[in-house]
Enzyme design. Structure first.
Site, PDB file in Angstrom:
ATOM      1  N   TYR A  73      50.046   1.852  76.044  1.00  0.00           N
ATOM      2  CA  TYR A  73      49.327   2.791  76.436  1.00  0.00           C
ATOM      3  C   TYR A  73      50.224   3.984  76.412  1.00  0.00           C
ATOM      4  O   TYR A  73      49.671   5.111  76.261  1.00  0.00           O
ATOM      5  CB  TYR A  73      48.522   2.568  77.845  1.00  0.00           C
ATOM      6  CG  TYR A  73      47.354   3.484  77.867  1.00  0.00           C
ATOM      7  CD1 TYR A  73      46.339   3.626  77.051  1.00  0.00           C
ATOM      8  CD2 TYR A  73      47.404   4.860  78.560  1.00  0.00           C
ATOM      9  CE1 TYR A  73      45.232   4.599  77.232  1.00  0.00           C
ATOM     10  CE2 TYR A  73      46.575   5.847  78.654  1.00  0.00           C
ATOM     11  CZ  TYR A  73      45.377   5.778  78.128  1.00  0.00           C
ATOM     12  OH  TYR A  73      44.493   6.249  78.236  1.00  0.00           O
ATOM     13  N   PHE A 125      39.969  26.629  54.845  1.00  0.00           N
ATOM     14  CA  PHE A 125      39.356  25.230  54.622  1.00  0.00           C
ATOM     15  C   PHE A 125      38.292  24.752  55.639  1.00  0.00           C
ATOM     16  O   PHE A 125      38.222  25.526  56.601  1.00  0.00           O
ATOM     17  CB  PHE A 125      40.600  24.167  54.819  1.00  0.00           C
ATOM     18  CG  PHE A 125      40.166  22.866  54.535  1.00  0.00           C
ATOM     19  CD1 PHE A 125      39.917  22.619  53.331  1.00  0.00           C
ATOM     20  CD2 PHE A 125      39.979  21.993  55.708  1.00  0.00           C
ATOM     21  CE1 PHE A 125      39.470  21.136  52.952  1.00  0.00           C
ATOM     22  CE2 PHE A 125      39.519  20.609  55.226  1.00  0.00           C
ATOM     23  CZ  PHE A 125      39.157  20.297  53.982  1.00  0.00           C
ATOM     24  N   THR A 126      37.625  23.996  55.160  1.00  0.00           N
ATOM     25  CA  THR A 126      36.150  23.984  55.867  1.00  0.00           C
ATOM     26  C   THR A 126      36.261  23.447  57.275  1.00  0.00           C
ATOM     27  O   THR A 126      35.907  24.288  58.199  1.00  0.00           O
ATOM     28  CB  THR A 126      35.331  22.733  55.133  1.00  0.00           C
ATOM     29  OG1 THR A 126      36.220  21.623  55.140  1.00  0.00           O
ATOM     30  CG2 THR A 126      34.811  23.029  53.793  1.00  0.00           C
ATOM     31  N   ASP A 216      49.202  25.019  57.896  1.00  0.00           N
ATOM     32  CA  ASP A 216      48.457  24.046  57.737  1.00  0.00           C
ATOM     33  C   ASP A 216      49.338  22.920  56.874  1.00  0.00           C
ATOM     34  O   ASP A 216      49.597  23.290  55.489  1.00  0.00           O
ATOM     35  CB  ASP A 216      47.253  24.206  57.025  1.00  0.00           C
ATOM     36  CG  ASP A 216      46.188  22.874  56.743  1.00  0.00           C
ATOM     37  OD1 ASP A 216      46.929  21.612  56.679  1.00  0.00           O
ATOM     38  OD2 ASP A 216      44.907  22.896  56.761  1.00  0.00           O
ATOM     39  N   LYS A 259      47.231  12.827  53.555  1.00  0.00           N
ATOM     40  CA  LYS A 259      47.525  13.316  52.568  1.00  0.00           C
ATOM     41  C   LYS A 259      48.847  13.147  52.283  1.00  0.00           C
ATOM     42  O   LYS A 259      49.292  12.059  52.062  1.00  0.00           O
ATOM     43  CB  LYS A 259      47.119  15.084  52.211  1.00  0.00           C
ATOM     44  CG  LYS A 259      45.693  15.231  52.391  1.00  0.00           C
ATOM     45  CD  LYS A 259      44.722  15.165  53.641  1.00  0.00           C
ATOM     46  CE  LYS A 259      43.489  15.921  53.404  1.00  0.00           C
ATOM     47  NZ  LYS A 259      42.989  15.673  54.662  1.00  0.00           N
ATOM     48  N   ARG A 383      33.245  21.585  45.604  1.00  0.00           N
ATOM     49  CA  ARG A 383      33.784  22.706  46.336  1.00  0.00           C
ATOM     50  C   ARG A 383      33.365  24.009  45.829  1.00  0.00           C
ATOM     51  O   ARG A 383      34.081  24.874  45.173  1.00  0.00           O
ATOM     52  CB  ARG A 383      35.249  22.505  46.063  1.00  0.00           C
ATOM     53  CG  ARG A 383      35.998  21.278  46.656  1.00  0.00           C
ATOM     54  CD  ARG A 383      36.141  21.360  48.190  1.00  0.00           C
ATOM     55  NE  ARG A 383      35.168  21.134  49.117  1.00  0.00           N
ATOM     56  CZ  ARG A 383      35.507  20.371  50.500  1.00  0.00           C
ATOM     57  NH1 ARG A 383      36.623  20.077  50.815  1.00  0.00           N
ATOM     58  NH2 ARG A 383      34.278  20.166  51.220  1.00  0.00           N
ATOM     59  N   PHE A 449      27.695  20.274  53.573  1.00  0.00           N
ATOM     60  CA  PHE A 449      28.418  19.446  52.456  1.00  0.00           C
ATOM     61  C   PHE A 449      28.584  18.004  52.614  1.00  0.00           C
ATOM     62  O   PHE A 449      28.127  17.170  51.706  1.00  0.00           O
ATOM     63  CB  PHE A 449      29.438  20.044  51.671  1.00  0.00           C
ATOM     64  CG  PHE A 449      30.863  20.008  52.562  1.00  0.00           C
ATOM     65  CD1 PHE A 449      30.978  20.922  53.251  1.00  0.00           C
ATOM     66  CD2 PHE A 449      31.534  18.815  52.718  1.00  0.00           C
ATOM     67  CE1 PHE A 449      32.160  20.995  54.361  1.00  0.00           C
ATOM     68  CE2 PHE A 449      32.781  18.683  53.327  1.00  0.00           C
ATOM     69  CZ  PHE A 449      33.028  19.849  54.366  1.00  0.00           C
TER      70      PHE A 449
HETATM   71  N1  F0G Z   1      43.670  21.154  55.971  1.00  0.00           N
HETATM   72  C1  F0G Z   1      43.484  20.744  54.680  1.00  0.00           C
HETATM   73  C2  F0G Z   1      43.958  21.656  53.737  1.00  0.00           C
HETATM   74  C3  F0G Z   1      42.675  19.725  54.313  1.00  0.00           C
HETATM   75  O1  F0G Z   1      42.457  19.745  53.103  1.00  0.00           O
HETATM   76  C4  F0G Z   1      41.957  18.817  55.179  1.00  0.00           C
HETATM   77  C5  F0G Z   1      41.161  17.621  55.032  1.00  0.00           C
HETATM   78  C6  F0G Z   1      42.324  19.184  56.600  1.00  0.00           C
HETATM   79  C7  F0G Z   1      42.714  20.103  56.758  1.00  0.00           C
HETATM   80  C8  F0G Z   1      41.415  18.204  57.550  1.00  0.00           C
HETATM   81  O2  F0G Z   1      42.243  17.103  57.762  1.00  0.00           O
HETATM   82  O3  F0G Z   1      40.519  15.343  57.035  1.00  0.00           O
HETATM   83  O4  F0G Z   1      42.727  14.649  58.447  1.00  0.00           O
HETATM   84  O5  F0G Z   1      40.644  15.993  59.326  1.00  0.00           O
HETATM   85  N2  F0G Z   1      41.021  17.725  53.606  1.00  0.00           N
HETATM   86  C9  F0G Z   1      40.058  16.595  53.141  1.00  0.00           C
HETATM   87  C10 F0G Z   1      39.848  16.809  51.682  1.00  0.00           C
HETATM   88  C11 F0G Z   1      38.833  16.201  53.766  1.00  0.00           C
HETATM   89  O6  F0G Z   1      39.132  15.940  51.104  1.00  0.00           O
HETATM   90  O7  F0G Z   1      40.217  17.764  51.089  1.00  0.00           O
HETATM   91  P1  F0G Z   1      41.347  15.589  58.248  1.00  0.00           P
END
Ligand code: F0G
Length: 457
Positions: A73, A125-126, A216, A259, A383, A449
């Site tokens: 833990y 980014f979303t 990021d 990624k 996108r 989305f």
């Molecule tokens: N920043 C970028 C540039 C991303 O592409 C993503 C995730 C995140 C942050 C968030 O990270 O998913 O680990 O919480 N991108 C995925 C995509 C979902 O399909 O582009 P996460």
């Protein structure tokens, strides 16, 4: 003539069968999924290019690492390995593991943003923007104008426009800008890199005004490889040297390990400032877990640490970029409208030019993704306007880029899979005039989305 390709720097030890379906089955499946590729069952998908996130093939070394999980833990030895990887490879002092990238975005936004603040970034980014907004900040896009032009072929289309950034600082005051959010490579611009010169200049400007730079880091290794290939003075540097220099121009980063960490789950927040780290460590226990595991199991931290070391191998990352470029060139040679230059993680189809007769508020990219699935069983992702969501007043954001992303998972598919994808897109392009737009039948309030449903007009 077919492009000569760079062969894989790995061989296959285990195979995963994939579904071969008929057109009739796919027509039923997409209808059931509300014309949203996020809602398809993966059992119904032949080649899954929805995302490169968490869809990586791990190496034998990473799988071996899973067996060495120390599931304590507190004080897990795998945490120490992860910490060592972050310190040695990225150069940050402190690390807080999170369940994935957005867990780190949540904590960073909460410890740094006050209501009424502004966060400038090189295209949104979303999830990143959603966390900034949920904490009361307004996001300001300071990417160069060229990034919004899908046809303009320039080397570093992800760069920040220093004039836009300076103008924002003058307009709202440095005290209203808790940090600059600099993404490498820029996902929604088409996987476009940021030059080292730009990162350095942004950091110098930020320092002059006492503003922090938070990167990021999600696709930092792709960015480093583009710098090696494209920026003067870097051809003979290693990926590790380049990554380290990139992060020397930042005060911290959020990372989605899914990624460039080459794992299936995990992420972290990395910081240099001890006080900020303390604040983050206090919050992570509320949202994720103890600071020494955050949202991850010991074995997952081990796989991520090992993946990060592997990601520094030039042969690995050069092959990845070559695969993406191979698909892009095949489509380009057939006259398919794509974003240029081809980015690091994906080829983006330009739905505005693919379906010029479908207005943006009838979701041409969403429809193109659905049609590609019906045609071939290939799953891609919208996108465009659907991903961009609505503003505070409830109006659609109308992004200049209306794209479909063909995202290549790391070490998963072969060149023949990519040939299948190219052939399907080319086939669809021949039939493009017959296709109509979509309308919403269900629209969720945030990050719509993921779960929105549509029907054809
Ligand atoms: N920043 C970028 C540039 C991303 O592409 C993503 C995730 C995140 C942050 C968030 O990270 O998913 O680990 O919480 N991108 C995925 C995509 C979902 O399909 O582009 P996460």
């Amino acid at each position: 003539m077919d492009k000569k390709y760079m062969a894989e720097p790995y061989k296959i030890k285990m195979v995963e069968p994939i579904a071969v379906t008929t057109r009739e089955q796919r027509e039923i499946a997409i209808k059931k999924a509300g014309y949203n590729t996020f809602l398809l069952d993966s059992d119904d998908v032949y080649i899954d290019l929805l995302t490169d996130s968490g869809t990586n093939a791990m190496s034998e070394n990473q799988w071996a690492g899973l067996m060495l999980g120390d599931e304590a833990y507190a004080g897990s030895k795998n945490f120490k390995h992860l910490q060592q990887a972050v310190q040695e490879l990225y150069g940050f002092k402190y690390v807080i593991p999170t369940h994935q990238g957005r867990g780190a975005e949540n904590i960073l936004s909460k410890i740094m943003i006050k209501p009424g603040d502004y966060v400038p970034g090189n295209m949104y980014f979303t999830t990143t923007r959603a966390h900034q907004e949920l904490n009361g900040a307004a996001f300001r896009d300071v990417i160069i104008d060229e990034a919004h032009d899908p046809e303009l072929n320039i080397a570093f289309k992800g760069n920040i426009d220093l004039n836009k950034l300076e103008k924002l600082i003058d307009e709202v005051g440095a005290e209203k800008i808790p940090y600059i959010c600099l993404a490498v490579t820029v996902n929604l611009a088409g996987g476009q890199p940021v030059s080292m010169a730009n990162m350095k200049a942004v950091y110098e400007l930020a320092q002059k005004h006492g503003i922090k730079v938070m990167m990021d880091a999600t696709r930092c290794v792709e960015n480093a490889c583009f710098i090696k290939h494209r920026e003067a003075g870097y051809a003979n540097k290693t990926i590790l040297d380049i990554v380290k220099e990139m992060f020397s121009y930042a005060d911290g980063c959020t990372m989605s390990g899914k990624k460039d960490g080459i794992v299936n789950i995990g992420g972290f927040l990395a910081l240099n400032d001890g006080d900020l780290y303390q604040k983050a460590a206090n919050l992570v226990v509320v949202y994720e877990g103890m600071p020494s595991y955050g949202g991850m199991s010991g074995r997952d931290m081990e796989a991520l640490a090992r993946g990060m070391y592997e990601s520094m191998d030039y042969n690995y990352i050069a092959h990845r970029l070559a695969q993406v470029e191979y698909l892009g060139e095949k489509l380009d040679q057939a006259g398919i409208p794509i974003v240029k230059p081809v980015g690091g993680h994906a080829v983006f189809l330009d739905a505005r030019r693919f379906y010029p007769h479908i207005p943006q508020n009838q979701f041409p990219a969403q429809m193109l993704a659905a049609q590609l699935y019906i045609e071939s069983g290939v799953r891609s992702m919208e996108r465009g306007i659907v991903s961009a969501g609505r503003d505070k007043d409830g109006n659609h954001h109308y992004p200049k880029l209306e794209l479909v992303r063909l995202t290549i998972p790391r070490r998963v598919y072969t060149y023949s899979h990519l040939d299948v994808v190219a052939e399907a897109v080319i086939e669809l392009y021949k039939k493009r005039d017959q296709v109509k737009g979509l309308r919403f039948v269900y629209e969720p309030p945030v990050l719509r989305f993921f779960t929105a449903r549509f029907e054809p007009n």
